[in-house]
Design a protein around this motif. Structure first.
Motif, PDB file in Angstrom:
ATOM      1  N   ASP A 128      35.110  21.623  31.213  1.00 18.03           N
ATOM      2  CA  ASP A 128      35.598  21.942  30.031  1.00 18.03           C
ATOM      3  C   ASP A 128      35.043  23.483  29.907  1.00 18.03           C
ATOM      4  OD1 ASP A 128      35.840  22.379  27.179  1.00 18.03           O
ATOM      5  OD2 ASP A 128      34.056  21.509  26.668  1.00 18.03           O
ATOM      6  N   PHE A 129      35.926  24.445  29.522  1.00 15.00           N
ATOM      7  CA  PHE A 129      35.804  25.817  29.425  1.00 15.00           C
ATOM      8  C   PHE A 129      36.053  26.210  28.120  1.00 15.00           C
ATOM      9  CE2 PHE A 129      39.807  25.323  31.435  1.00 15.00           C
ATOM     10  CZ  PHE A 129      40.709  25.996  30.726  1.00 15.00           C
ATOM     11  N   SER A 130      36.074  25.525  27.059  1.00 17.13           N
ATOM     12  CA  SER A 130      36.508  25.703  25.556  1.00 17.13           C
ATOM     13  C   SER A 130      35.626  26.718  24.863  1.00 17.13           C
ATOM     14  CB  SER A 130      36.479  24.328  24.736  1.00 17.13           C
ATOM     15  OG  SER A 130      35.166  23.766  24.724  1.00 17.13           O
ATOM     16  N   ASN A 131      34.168  26.973  25.465  1.00 19.97           N
ATOM     17  CA  ASN A 131      33.231  27.829  25.037  1.00 19.97           C
ATOM     18  C   ASN A 131      32.910  28.751  25.740  1.00 19.97           C
ATOM     19  OD1 ASN A 131      32.980  26.445  22.295  1.00 19.97           O
ATOM     20  ND2 ASN A 131      31.642  24.790  23.473  1.00 19.97           N
ATOM     21  N   ALA A 132      33.629  29.115  26.948  1.00 20.72           N
ATOM     22  CA  ALA A 132      33.446  29.779  28.236  1.00 20.72           C
ATOM     23  C   ALA A 132      33.518  31.203  27.655  1.00 20.72           C
ATOM     24  CB  ALA A 132      34.387  29.650  29.240  1.00 20.72           C
ATOM     25  N   GLU A 133      32.885  32.202  28.527  1.00 20.69           N
ATOM     26  CA  GLU A 133      32.905  33.593  28.447  1.00 20.69           C
ATOM     27  C   GLU A 133      34.052  34.196  29.172  1.00 20.69           C
ATOM     28  OE1 GLU A 133      29.097  34.269  29.317  1.00 20.69           O
ATOM     29  OE2 GLU A 133      28.291  34.870  27.369  1.00 20.69           O
ATOM     30  N   THR A 134      34.753  35.343  28.631  1.00 20.26           N
ATOM     31  CA  THR A 134      35.708  35.765  29.710  1.00 20.26           C
ATOM     32  C   THR A 134      35.277  37.084  30.362  1.00 20.26           C
ATOM     33  OG1 THR A 134      37.674  34.549  28.256  1.00 20.26           O
ATOM     34  CG2 THR A 134      38.466  36.561  29.560  1.00 20.26           C
ATOM     35  N   VAL A 135      35.652  37.260  31.388  1.00 24.99           N
ATOM     36  CA  VAL A 135      35.373  38.728  31.979  1.00 24.99           C
ATOM     37  C   VAL A 135      36.752  39.039  32.643  1.00 24.99           C
ATOM     38  CG1 VAL A 135      33.890  39.739  33.575  1.00 24.99           C
ATOM     39  CG2 VAL A 135      32.907  37.598  32.687  1.00 24.99           C
ATOM     40  N   LEU A 136      36.933  40.338  32.027  1.00 22.54           N
ATOM     41  CA  LEU A 136      38.201  40.749  32.538  1.00 22.54           C
ATOM     42  C   LEU A 136      37.691  42.030  33.764  1.00 22.54           C
ATOM     43  CD1 LEU A 136      41.384  41.568  31.991  1.00 22.54           C
ATOM     44  CD2 LEU A 136      40.607  43.708  30.903  1.00 22.54           C
ATOM     45  N   CYS A 137      38.412  41.982  34.831  1.00 24.75           N
ATOM     46  CA  CYS A 137      37.915  42.876  36.144  1.00 24.75           C
ATOM     47  C   CYS A 137      38.987  43.820  36.355  1.00 24.75           C
ATOM     48  CB  CYS A 137      37.604  42.099  37.182  1.00 24.75           C
ATOM     49  SG  CYS A 137      36.447  40.523  37.029  1.00 24.75           S
ATOM     50  N   ILE A 138      38.707  45.085  36.335  1.00 24.36           N
ATOM     51  CA  ILE A 138      39.492  46.238  36.402  1.00 24.36           C
ATOM     52  C   ILE A 138      39.135  46.995  37.665  1.00 24.36           C
ATOM     53  CG2 ILE A 138      40.451  48.290  35.551  1.00 24.36           C
ATOM     54  CD1 ILE A 138      39.956  47.356  32.518  1.00 24.36           C
ATOM     55  N   HIS A 139      39.944  47.110  38.691  1.00 26.65           N
ATOM     56  CA  HIS A 139      39.683  47.872  39.922  1.00 26.65           C
ATOM     57  C   HIS A 139      39.930  49.153  39.920  1.00 26.65           C
ATOM     58  CE1 HIS A 139      44.010  48.946  40.658  1.00 26.65           C
ATOM     59  NE2 HIS A 139      44.097  47.955  40.062  1.00 26.65           N
ATOM     60  N   GLY A 140      39.119  49.826  40.990  1.00 33.00           N
ATOM     61  CA  GLY A 140      39.274  51.227  41.036  1.00 33.00           C
ATOM     62  C   GLY A 140      40.268  51.600  42.040  1.00 33.00           C
ATOM     63  N   GLY A 141      39.875  52.810  42.631  1.00 32.33           N
ATOM     64  CA  GLY A 141      41.018  53.330  43.673  1.00 32.33           C
ATOM     65  C   GLY A 141      41.559  54.710  43.175  1.00 32.33           C
ATOM     66  N   SER A 142      40.562  55.693  42.634  1.00 35.14           N
ATOM     67  CA  SER A 142      40.913  56.873  42.229  1.00 35.14           C
ATOM     68  C   SER A 142      42.452  56.630  41.233  1.00 35.14           C
ATOM     69  CB  SER A 142      41.372  57.740  43.571  1.00 35.14           C
ATOM     70  OG  SER A 142      41.261  58.976  43.065  1.00 35.14           O
ATOM     71  N   TRP A 143      42.622  55.765  40.606  1.00 35.41           N
ATOM     72  CA  TRP A 143      43.832  55.459  39.592  1.00 35.41           C
ATOM     73  C   TRP A 143      45.146  55.441  40.621  1.00 35.41           C
ATOM     74  CZ3 TRP A 143      40.539  59.744  38.557  1.00 35.41           C
ATOM     75  CH2 TRP A 143      39.523  59.510  37.863  1.00 35.41           C
ATOM     76  N   GLU A 144      45.002  55.613  41.774  1.00 34.28           N
ATOM     77  CA  GLU A 144      46.313  55.574  42.771  1.00 34.28           C
ATOM     78  C   GLU A 144      46.541  54.331  43.198  1.00 34.28           C
ATOM     79  OE1 GLU A 144      45.948  60.277  44.589  1.00 34.28           O
ATOM     80  OE2 GLU A 144      45.176  58.228  45.715  1.00 34.28           O
ATOM     81  N   THR A 145      45.876  53.295  43.174  1.00 31.13           N
ATOM     82  CA  THR A 145      46.191  52.086  44.010  1.00 31.13           C
ATOM     83  C   THR A 145      46.731  51.159  43.066  1.00 31.13           C
ATOM     84  OG1 THR A 145      43.660  51.278  43.550  1.00 31.13           O
ATOM     85  CG2 THR A 145      44.148  52.436  45.688  1.00 31.13           C
ATOM     86  N   GLY A 146      46.894  51.348  41.832  1.00 28.75           N
ATOM     87  CA  GLY A 146      47.776  50.558  41.014  1.00 28.75           C
ATOM     88  C   GLY A 146      49.214  50.101  41.172  1.00 28.75           C
ATOM     89  N   ILE A 147      49.831  49.784  40.080  1.00 32.22           N
ATOM     90  CA  ILE A 147      51.357  49.358  40.535  1.00 32.22           C
ATOM     91  C   ILE A 147      52.210  50.536  40.579  1.00 32.22           C
ATOM     92  CG2 ILE A 147      53.073  47.981  39.797  1.00 32.22           C
ATOM     93  CD1 ILE A 147      50.636  46.231  40.388  1.00 32.22           C
ATOM     94  N   GLN A 148      53.006  50.452  41.739  1.00 31.70           N
ATOM     95  CA  GLN A 148      53.799  51.455  42.241  1.00 31.70           C
ATOM     96  C   GLN A 148      55.043  50.932  42.905  1.00 31.70           C
ATOM     97  OE1 GLN A 148      51.751  53.991  45.307  1.00 31.70           O
ATOM     98  NE2 GLN A 148      49.988  52.711  44.472  1.00 31.70           N
ATOM     99  N   GLU A 149      55.925  51.771  43.278  1.00 31.85           N
ATOM    100  CA  GLU A 149      56.937  51.447  44.021  1.00 31.85           C
ATOM    101  C   GLU A 149      56.732  50.732  45.427  1.00 31.85           C
ATOM    102  OE1 GLU A 149      60.977  50.919  43.705  1.00 31.85           O
ATOM    103  OE2 GLU A 149      60.042  52.346  42.266  1.00 31.85           O
ATOM    104  N   ASP A 150      57.411  49.612  45.704  1.00 32.56           N
ATOM    105  CA  ASP A 150      57.251  48.863  46.814  1.00 32.56           C
ATOM    106  C   ASP A 150      55.804  48.469  47.105  1.00 32.56           C
ATOM    107  OD1 ASP A 150      59.776  49.110  47.756  1.00 32.56           O
ATOM    108  OD2 ASP A 150      59.512  51.285  48.423  1.00 32.56           O
TER     109      ASP A 150
END
Length: 200
Positions: A35-57
Motif C-alpha cells: 500500500d503506497f496510498s500515503n507514500a511520499e514522492t521523490v522526483l530525481c533530476i539528473h545532471g550532466g552539464s545540461w547536455e545529457t538530456g533528450i536530443q537527436e538520436d
C-alpha cells in the motif's frame, strides 16, 4: 563509471510528460510494494552539464537517477526519474527549467497516487540547479516539501557554464541559485551537499 544492470528494475510506469520541438520528454515511475496510498514522492533530476538530456538520436535509459528512483521505491516511496531537453538542441536553461516544472505538473495532475503535500526533489550538479529553480516561491501551484541539492551549479554566469544560454548572460544570471537564493520557499527543507574539491 559502469553500473550493474542487475541492480535495477524496469520502471512500473513509463510516460511522456511533454512533446516539444519534436522531442518526447520521459518520466519513469518506480512504485513501492504494498500500500503506497500515503507514500511520499521523490522526483530525481539528473545532471550532466545540461547536455545529457533528450536530443537527436538519444535513447533515454533513465540515466543514473533511475537508480535513485528505484532505491526510493524500495524505501516505500514513489520514485520518479525524468529527463529534459539537452542544450545541444538549442534549448536554453530557461527552457530546461520549464521542462522540469512541466514534469512536476504532469506528475501531480495525472497520477492520483501522488500526494502534492508530500513531494520531494533530488538532483545532482546541473540537476541540482534545476531542482533549485523548482523551490522558488510561486514556481509551482503546490509546495515542494524538501530538496536534496547535490553539488549544484550555483553561478551560471561564469564562462564555464556559458553553454547553458550562450546568447544571454542575463538569463544565466536569472537562473543562478546564488542570485535567487532569497526567493526560495523558506518552508522547503533543503539538504545542500558540496565537496570541497568540487569546482561546480
Amino acid at each position: 563509471m559502469e553500473y550493474r544492470s542487475d541492480f535495477i528494475r524496469e520502471p512500473d510506469i513509463r510516460a511522456v510528460y511533454k512533446v516539444v520541438d519534436g522531442f518526447e520528454l520521459p518520466l519513469w515511475i518506480y512504485l513501492p510494494q504494498g500500500d503506497f496510498s500515503n507514500a511520499e514522492t521523490v522526483l530525481c533530476i539528473h545532471g550532466g552539464s545540461w547536455e545529457t538530456g533528450i536530443q537527436e538520436d538519444f535513447v533515454f535509459d533513465g540515466l543514473h537517477m533511475r537508480y535513485q528512483a528505484d532505491y526510493y521505491s524500495k524505501m516505500g516511496k514513489i520514485g520518479v526519474a525524468i529527463s529534459y531537453r539537452s542544450v545541444k538542441t538549442g534549448a536554453t536553461i530557461k527552457d530546461l527549467a520549464g521542462d522540469c516544472r512541466d514534469a512536476l505538473k504532469y506528475l501531480a495532475d495525472n497520477f492520483g497516487f501522488v500526494d502534492k503535500e508530500k513531494v520531494y526533489l533530488i538532483g545532482d550538479s546541473a540537476g541540482a540547479q534545476l531542482c533549485a529553480t523548482l523551490i522558488r516561491k510561486d514556481a509551482l501551484s503546490f509546495k515542494i516539501r524538501g530538496a536534496a541539492l547535490c553539488n549544484p551549479v550555483s553561478d551560471l554566469t561564469i564562462d564555464k557554464w556559458k553553454h547553458a544560454a550562450p546568447d544571454s548572460l542575463e538569463e544565466r544570471a536569472e537562473f543562478s541559485p546564488l542570485n535567487f537564493a532569497k526567493e526560495i520557499d523558506i518552508n522547503c527543507k533543503i539538504l545542500l551537499m558540496h565537496g570541497t574539491k568540487d569546482n561546480v
